[in-house]
Design an enzyme around this catalytic site. Structure first.
Site, PDB file in Angstrom:
ATOM      1  N   HIS A   1       4.800  -5.221   3.078  1.00 56.72           N
ATOM      2  CA  HIS A   1       3.433  -4.976   2.586  1.00 56.72           C
ATOM      3  C   HIS A   1       2.389  -5.581   3.538  1.00 56.72           C
ATOM      4  O   HIS A   1       1.676  -6.518   3.189  1.00 56.72           O
ATOM      5  CB  HIS A   1       3.262  -5.558   1.175  1.00 56.72           C
TER       6      HIS A   1
ATOM      7  N   GLU B   1       7.986  -5.337  -5.871  1.00 58.64           N
ATOM      8  CA  GLU B   1       7.783  -6.361  -4.842  1.00 58.64           C
ATOM      9  C   GLU B   1       7.800  -7.759  -5.420  1.00 58.64           C
ATOM     10  O   GLU B   1       7.258  -7.948  -6.510  1.00 58.64           O
ATOM     11  CB  GLU B   1       6.424  -6.130  -4.156  1.00 58.64           C
TER      12      GLU B   1
ATOM     13  N   ARG C   1       1.503   2.367  -2.702  1.00 55.39           N
ATOM     14  CA  ARG C   1       2.131   1.508  -3.698  1.00 55.39           C
ATOM     15  C   ARG C   1       3.534   2.036  -3.975  1.00 55.39           C
ATOM     16  O   ARG C   1       3.737   3.250  -4.111  1.00 55.39           O
ATOM     17  CB  ARG C   1       1.341   1.512  -5.017  1.00 55.39           C
TER      18      ARG C   1
HETATM   19  C1  8YV Z   1      -3.482  -6.118   0.275  1.00 53.99           C
HETATM   20  C2  8YV Z   1      -3.432  -3.680  -0.567  1.00 53.99           C
HETATM   21  O1  8YV Z   1      -2.479  -6.725   0.987  1.00 53.99           O
HETATM   22  O2  8YV Z   1      -5.782  -3.749  -0.776  1.00 53.99           O
HETATM   23  C3  8YV Z   1      -4.723  -3.310  -1.197  1.00 53.99           C
HETATM   24  O3  8YV Z   1      -4.697  -2.511  -2.148  1.00 53.99           O
HETATM   25  O4  8YV Z   1      -2.441  -3.191  -0.915  1.00 53.99           O
HETATM   26  C4  8YV Z   1      -3.340  -4.649   0.537  1.00 53.99           C
HETATM   27  O5  8YV Z   1      -4.229  -4.271   1.523  1.00 53.99           O
HETATM   28  C5  8YV Z   1      -3.426  -6.615  -1.138  1.00 53.99           C
HETATM   29  O6  8YV Z   1      -3.759  -5.689  -2.080  1.00 53.99           O
HETATM   30  C6  8YV Z   1      -4.317  -7.784  -1.345  1.00 53.99           C
HETATM   31  O7  8YV Z   1      -4.471  -8.070  -2.700  1.00 53.99           O
END
Ligand code: 8YV
Length: 326
Positions: free
Chosen positions: A288, A270, A241
């Site tokens: 992402h 983002e 993140r």
């Molecule tokens: C997804 C991610 O794109 O799962 C997660 O925490 O960061 C990613 O794999 C996204 O979160 C889907 O909501």
């Protein structure tokens, strides 16, 4: 039995949406237009179950307006930093996520960045597409060797360990910082060195990979002060993140060549990206896409369905982040 009203905030793979329609009273977002705050508020007021993604901020204000019907937030994603867990707990809302199924895909992207940045992959590819390739030279496009370097992994959960496994195969020496050491057999298998002190680890690493969740405790874990501890010849990769790194400080240091480079798949605000980063040659930026494989997104959807179905059948869903006490 009445089917639960499940509101899904974004478009999901077709097979998942079809199954959701069969099992639930599913309200889908086939146009995939992100919901406004007003639309999200209406959703938490009307749904029995909400299926949000990383792009939906379910903060204390929105959750304070949720209706009595909302009993489960089945997040499509592993990270749940988009949800104010305290508010959910206070309102008796169970929260689930989708761990495990995106481990390998995310670790692949981390490894790809670990290779791409020191070896100047994108810069090299751009030479070709920009028509600037004038021929080979012994001293041109030189990067840094990856083999034998020290990799410091911040957050040694599923994804951190999967990155370590890949990196070890590429001849990197594995170091890690975690709240606690991983079990000895895994540590031995990975030949990994545990650092209780993040500061102590940072000063010694050639490449840093961020693989911890974003929580209040990890916000700006790589602060301006800590970034300064890293050697100017070192690289940072973040597939976790954006909020874990002080992005402004990082951009400033990259611009000033106080760090060798960075590979970033996630950003602090983002979809906005610090404009300084966009201008730099020593960074590889991705939108992402750590878990962005068709198989991964279907697996994530299946996890969401299992969590909702078990909950609706009166059992504890398998991927509880938060078990409502009310
Ligand atoms: C997804 C991610 O794109 O799962 C997660 O925490 O960061 C990613 O794999 C996204 O979160 C889907 O909501």
């Amino acid at each position: 039995m009445k089917k639960p009203l499940v509101i899904v905030t974004r478009k999901l793979p077709d097979v998942i949406e079809t199954r959701m329609r069969e099992l639930f009273d599913a309200k889908l977002n086939v146009d995939d237009k992100p919901m406004s705050r007003e639309e999200l508020t209406t959703a938490v007021q009307t749904a029995d179950v909400l299926v949000p993604t990383v792009t939906d901020r379910l903060d204390a204000r929105i959750l304070s307006r949720s209706g009595d019907k909302l009993r489960l937030i089945a997040n499509f994603g592993a990270g749940v930093d988009n949800i104010d867990l305290e508010s959910a707990r206070a309102r008796g809302i169970t929260v689930t996520n989708t761990p495990g199924v995106l481990t390998d895909d995310t670790a692949d992207i981390a490894m790809a960045l670990i290779l791409a940045v020191p070896r100047r992959l994108v810069e090299g590819a751009n030479v070709l597409t920009n028509g600037e390739f004038k021929g080979w030279s012994p001293t041109w496009m030189l990067g840094q060797r990856v083999t034998g370097k020290r990799l410091g992994i911040i957050g040694m959960g599923r994804i951190g360990q999967a990155v370590a496994r890949r990196a070890k195969a590429f001849g990197l020496q594995i170091h890690y910082h975690n709240r606690k050491p991983i079990p000895k057999p895994t540590e031995e298998e990975l030949e990994a060195t545990y650092w209780d002190s993040l500061d102590q680890m940072l000063v010694r690493m050639d490449i840093i990979s961020v693989n911890c969740p974003h929580t209040p405790a990890t916000y700006h874990l790589l602060s301006a002060r800590r970034l300064k501890l890293i050697k100017p010849t070192s690289y940072i990769v973040n597939t976790a993140r954006g909020e874990v790194i002080d992005e402004n400080a990082l951009a400033r240091m990259l611009e000033a060549n106080e760090l060798a480079g960075a590979g970033l798949d996630v950003f602090e605000h983002e979809p906005a990206v610090n404009p300084k980063l966009l201008k730099l040659k020593n960074v590889v930026l991705l939108p992402h896409m750590g878990s962005a494989t068709l198989e991964g997104r279907i697996d994530m959807g299946e996890k969401v369905i299992i969590n909702i179905k078990t909950f609706a059948d009166g059992h504890k869903p398998p991927d509880r982040v938060l078990q409502a006490m009310l």
